[in-house]
Design a protein around this motif. Structure first.
Motif: not given
Lengths: 340, 134
Positions: A214-215, A217-218, A320, A323
């Protein structure tokens, strides 16, 4: 090696993605009915990775699923069968070994290069060496192929198939061929499903590197802002980069939204098998994440085409939101006993 | 994605094929739905293909002016770059680049050309001369 058990005639089934499709068809052929989403989910193959330092034709490596062979090995571990797999230094020997396996009545998995497969439409032929397919027989000089991403069965002549199996370069297959042995007839879903989700939750939310999960994706949103701020990259590179992201997300056989919909389908199927409302809610949340990814693809490509103004802060915001929604899905899934 | 919202844009890059996508029915149950393509995907693939076309036309133009050898054109025609051609032919990148010089390329032995021929899937006689049109 043992002689294969008598099997029913092979049945082709279209899939979204090559490797999960091959595994699902292979298991089903060997008497263990398994859907494509189940193969994908059991192998904990959902991910996100953006690695700017690894370039493919000048564009960063972006992946929505774990690397090649992860699906087949993941299912092998969860189901517990033996995978007979072999690579070859000599191409002729590799083709002879394939012929022998086919003569024994086996359905054989191959890793190939998309570019050299004659039945691929011109516009889909790129140098990608980790395309999986099944060969289920021979007729004259043609090989009978069940390529999971195609609607029906296809064929390839010997020379083309040899070239596709032995193409060199990144992820070179070296003629890899494989088939399972001793496939059990049942899976203990009550154990396997939570274990697989637990492993995937770690990959997506606790990866030790900031560019994975997920990090990551940001991070891609931040990276887009950086590229857009660079005057030398803004005009030519940025649209190519955006197109590249969308291709990795949609074009390469992901079932839509970079495998998020396949994973949601796995959660939904699991919910039914285990009678779990948590899994049902997890599936719904993952679907919402997938819908957001589709929104990203739509807006990004419109901006590339000049149908709407380039708005990188907006794309960053959408990423975001993707995410956030994926985090929400994993938060639900953590409530499943055996996951946290 | 709702099953009725799976795009059916009949995009040209599918060449008449249909791919499988996963979508939900009104109860949130998933099913596989065949799609003739999505415009967003067509744009993304299209821009990659346009870039390849541009590279090909550019290599052809330079080769026809004698600024590069036919090898560069055939490399681009096969959708490869120097790094990939180096890997598939087993020749160092600097050698591949050197073979882009028309004078050097013209003197190449058939043994070296055979490696390019094998990597590109193009016979040696064709490799030696530039095609008449890009």
């Amino acid at each position: 090696m043992t002689t294969p058990e008598p099997l029913n005639a092979f049945q082709h089934r279209q899939s979204a993605h090559c490797e999960s499709g091959v595994v699902s068809s292979m298991m089903t052929h060997h008497g263990l009915a398994m859907s494509e989403p189940m193969a994908f989910g059991l192998s904990s193959s959902l991910t996100f990775a953006l690695i700017p330092l690894v370039k493919l034709s000048g564009l960063p490596l972006i992946a929505y699923r774990m690397p090649p062979k992860f699906i087949i090995n993941g299912v092998r571990k969860q189901v517990g069968f033996h995978l007979h797999s072999q690579t070859f230094r000599n191409a002729d020997k590799g083709m002879d070994a394939l012929d022998r396996a086919l003569d024994e009545g086996r359905v054989v998995g191959l890793q190939t290069s998309v570019f050299w497969l004659p039945y691929f439409p011109e516009d889909m032929r790129f140098h990608f060496n980790a395309h999986n397919l099944l060969v289920y027989g021979r007729e004259g000089s043609d090989y009978l192929i069940s390529d999971p991403v195609f609607e029906g069965v296809v064929r390839a002549d010997r020379a083309s198939l040899q070239k596709a199996r032995f193409a060199k370069g990144a992820l070179a297959a070296k003629g890899l061929m494989y088939f399972p042995e001793h496939v059990p007839s049942t899976i203990d879903y009550a154990r396997a499903i939570p274990a697989a989700i637990r492993k995937n939750e770690r990959i997506m939310t606790r990866a030790p590197f900031p560019f994975i999960g997920v990090r990551g994706i940001r991070g891609m949103g931040k990276n887009l802002r950086k590229v857009a701020a660079d005057a030398s990259k803004r005009d030519k590179y940025l649209p190519l980069y955006l197109g590249h992201i969308v291709r990795m997300q949609e074009e390469i056989g992901t079932g839509g939204a970079g495998f998020r919909f396949i994973y949601a389908a796995f959660l939904r199927e699991s919910a039914k098998l285990l009678g779990s409302d948590i899994l049902k809610e997890g599936a719904a949340k993952m679907t919402e994440a997938g819908d957001e990814w589709r929104m990203f693809a739509l807006r990004a490509t419109r901006m590339c085409k000049g149908r709407e103004a380039m708005d990188i802060p907006l794309l960053d915001e959408i990423l975001n939101r993707c995410a956030d929604r994926e985090i929400a899905a994993w938060e639900v899934l953590r409530q499943l006993p055996g996951v946290k | 994605m709702d099953k009725d919202e799976v795009p059916q844009d009949a995009i040209h890059t599918y060449g008449g094929h249909r791919k499988l996508f996963y979508a939900t029915d009104k109860d949130g149950e998933y099913l596989g739905v065949q799609s003739s393509g999505w415009e967003a995907e067509a744009i993304a693939t299209g821009s990659a293909l346009e870039e390849l076309d541009r590279l090909r036309a550019d290599a052809w133009a330079r080769a026809s002016r004698g600024e590069t050898s036919p090898l560069e054109y055939y490399m681009v025609l096969r959708r490869m770059d120097v790094a990939l051609l180096s890997q598939t032919s087993g020749l160092w990148q600097w050698r591949v680049r050197r073979h882009f010089k028309p004078a050097v390329y013209a003197r190449l032995s058939d043994r070296v050309l055979a490696r390019y021929s094998d990597a590109l899937g193009i016979d040696i006689a064709t490799l030696k001369i530039l095609k008449e049109t890009p």
